[in-house]
Design an enzyme around this catalytic site. Structure first.
Site: not given
Ligand code: NAD
Length: 482
Positions: A212, A250
């Site tokens: 997602e 998002c």
């Molecule tokens: P992110 O990818 O930085 O982090 C998401 C999750 O991944 C967090 O829990 C984080 O701790 C974990 N994470 C980060 N690096 C990791 C690694 N190397 N290994 C394992 N886990 C890791 O994203 P974010 O800043 O939390 O969210 C923003 C992004 O998410 C935006 O692009 C947004 O559009 C998208 N988003 C999508 C939806 C949807 O439903 N489609 C909803 C919310 C946010």
């Protein structure tokens, strides 16, 4: 050497899953009902956590997180029995007599990694699907909303079966540790770069994933003729940009596309609407969430401070780093190669791109990665048809925004760079299940040509069986066909 706590936890959950407890309908119902109690009894604690992490008003927290979750839980409790029961499938007549059913089975022990912008909604909505499908679950909320992550851990470990559902708090390193383990499914909500890391780890164990993700959701805004339609459209656009987590969503509108001849009217309407929703001094408003942290604040500040972006500001633009507040800001025609038009904004900056003809929006949309949602505000049926059929996006919404998120009857998910897999309602159950085909044959009828030794006649019979099915075989056997 000390044991890896994540590994121990995964082993404990696997033991619970193997006991068969999570497969029982009664267990699933109990967890869903307990989640309902959690949301109803701990509403204030959740409001406080969201206030602390994101400065969300309780109405926003209820509207976007608690409310949709309560609705999803009731929907799941109503549908669960039907979803769990297998469905019959037809078999070819050549297999007669036989029957087949598709039986949904849980995948096993699943990992949910979620994002910070809707820390409860984006953690619990997939959790509902995982429970409905009968899985054991590890949930890793985002470290960037620490108050919410801590409340999620406390409440889930208090209300739900802790031997089957666990919350692991932590940041990147904890996420990396979790990815080292073998899961039966990884459900990830977050950014595309981290999604690639998750998929690489999942590939080692051939673990299925749901992604997602985000991107830039455009809103095509046509010059609506009636003033009523224009007013409603503007309110909906503003509420789904500045009024939902300050644009840190998002499915928020990322940028607008409009015709040049309509843009001055559009800007005036947007300014008036912003004033009426957030006042002359929006910094004082409690109706706008705050930016999650200084890193994201500076990211947005840098986008705005690019000289060509700065020059395009037609409304707002003030920033307050101490209070993590950015004023609702409208930009007119920033160059397409500037950061605000190449990166996902995820904040209260709203660029408007003007074109000679609204139909040209299709070309612009197609020149960018496939968005999670395409919004269009128009009453032109021809334009709606073209936008739907000539572009690709996770979903298309006409004349409103965000409302699609709360519908259980339609799937939520992306395509291409905006992700894959889908959830909400029954789609969540399916996403966390595997439909096993169970075929039952009888010994009553047996075609001799199935078995060696082979000859031409048997080949003809096989050809008939695949082409004409049972009737063909019968005709050949009776000598009517070659
Ligand atoms: P992110 O990818 O930085 O982090 C998401 C999750 O991944 C967090 O829990 C984080 O701790 C974990 N994470 C980060 N690096 C990791 C690694 N190397 N290994 C394992 N886990 C890791 O994203 P974010 O800043 O939390 O969210 C923003 C992004 O998410 C935006 O692009 C947004 O559009 C998208 N988003 C999508 C939806 C949807 O439903 N489609 C909803 C919310 C946010």
């Amino acid at each position: 050497m000390a044991a890896d706590p994540c590994k121990d936890l995964e082993a404990e959950l696997r033991e619970t899953f193997e006991s068969g407890r999570t497969k029982e309908e009664s267990w699933r119902r109990l967890q869903l009902n307990n989640l309902l109690s959690l949301l109803e009894e701990k509403e204030d604690v959740i409001f406080q956590a969201l206030e602390q992490d994101l400065g969300k008003h309780p109405i926003e927290s209820y509207r976007d997180e608690i409310g949709p979750l309560i609705k999803s839980l009731n929907y799941a409790l109503n549908g669960l029995k039907k979803w769990m029961s297998g469905r019959k499938a037809a078999l070819p007549l050549a297999a007669f007599p036989a029957s087949a059913v598709l039986v949904p089975e849980p995948l096993g022990v699943v990992l949910i990694i979620s994002s910070w912008n809707f820390p409860f909604g984006l953690s619990l909505e997939p959790l509902i699907g995982a429970i409905c499908a009968g899985n054991a679950v590890v949930l890793k909320p985002s470290e960037l909303a620490p108050a919410s992550a801590s409340v999620l851990a406390d409440l889930i470990h208090t209300y739900l079966d802790v031997k089957a559902i666990k919350v692991v708090q932590g940041g990147v390193s904890v996420g990396e540790q979790l990815l080292q383990l073998k899961w039966d499914k990884i459900f990830f909500t977050g950014s595309a770069p981290v999604a690639r890391i998750v998929m690489t780890a999942a590939a080692k164990n051939l673990t299925p994933v749901t992604m997602e993700l985000g991107g830039k959701c455009p809103a095509v805004v046509d010059s609506l003729s009636s003033s009523w339609d224009k007013t409603i459209a503007m309110k909906r656009i503003l509420a789904s940009k500045f009024g939902i987590c300050s644009g840190q969503a998002c499915i928020s509108i990322d940028y607008i596309i409009a015709e040049k001849k309509f843009v001055s009217t559009l800007v005036e309407l947007l300014k008036a609407g912003t004033l009426s929703m957030f006042g002359v001094n929006p910094k004082e408003t409690n109706s706008m969430a705050r930016i999650i942290n200084k890193n994201h604040f500076r990211r947005l500040k840098n986008l705005l401070n690019e000289p060509s972006s700065k020059a395009s500001i037609v409304y707002g633009g003030s920033l307050d780093e101490d209070n993590l507040f950015i004023e609702p800001t409208i930009l007119l025609d920033p160059p397409l190669e500037t950061g605000v038009m190449t990166e996902e904004i995820f904040g209260p900056l709203l660029p408007i791109i003007t074109l000679e003809k609204i139909e040209d929006s299709i070309k612009l949309i197609k020149s960018k990665p496939k968005p999670l949602v395409l919004y269009a505000f128009t009453n032109d049926e021809g334009l709606k048809k073209r936008l739907s059929s000539e572009t690709s996006s996770g979903s298309v919404v006409f004349n409103d925004a965000i409302v699609q998120y709360a519908a259980d009857s339609i799937p939520f998910g992306g395509v291409g760079e905006s992700g894959f897999g889908r959830y909400h309602g029954k789609f969540s159950f399916d996403e966390f299940s595997y439909e096993k085909a169970v075929v039952r044959r009888s010994y009553l009828v047996d075609f001799w040509f199935r078995y060696p030794p082979w000859n031409d006649h048997k080949l003809q019979l096989f050809k008939s069986a695949y082409r004409f099915d049972y009737l063909g075989i019968l005709l050949i056997m009776l000598g009517f066909k070659k």
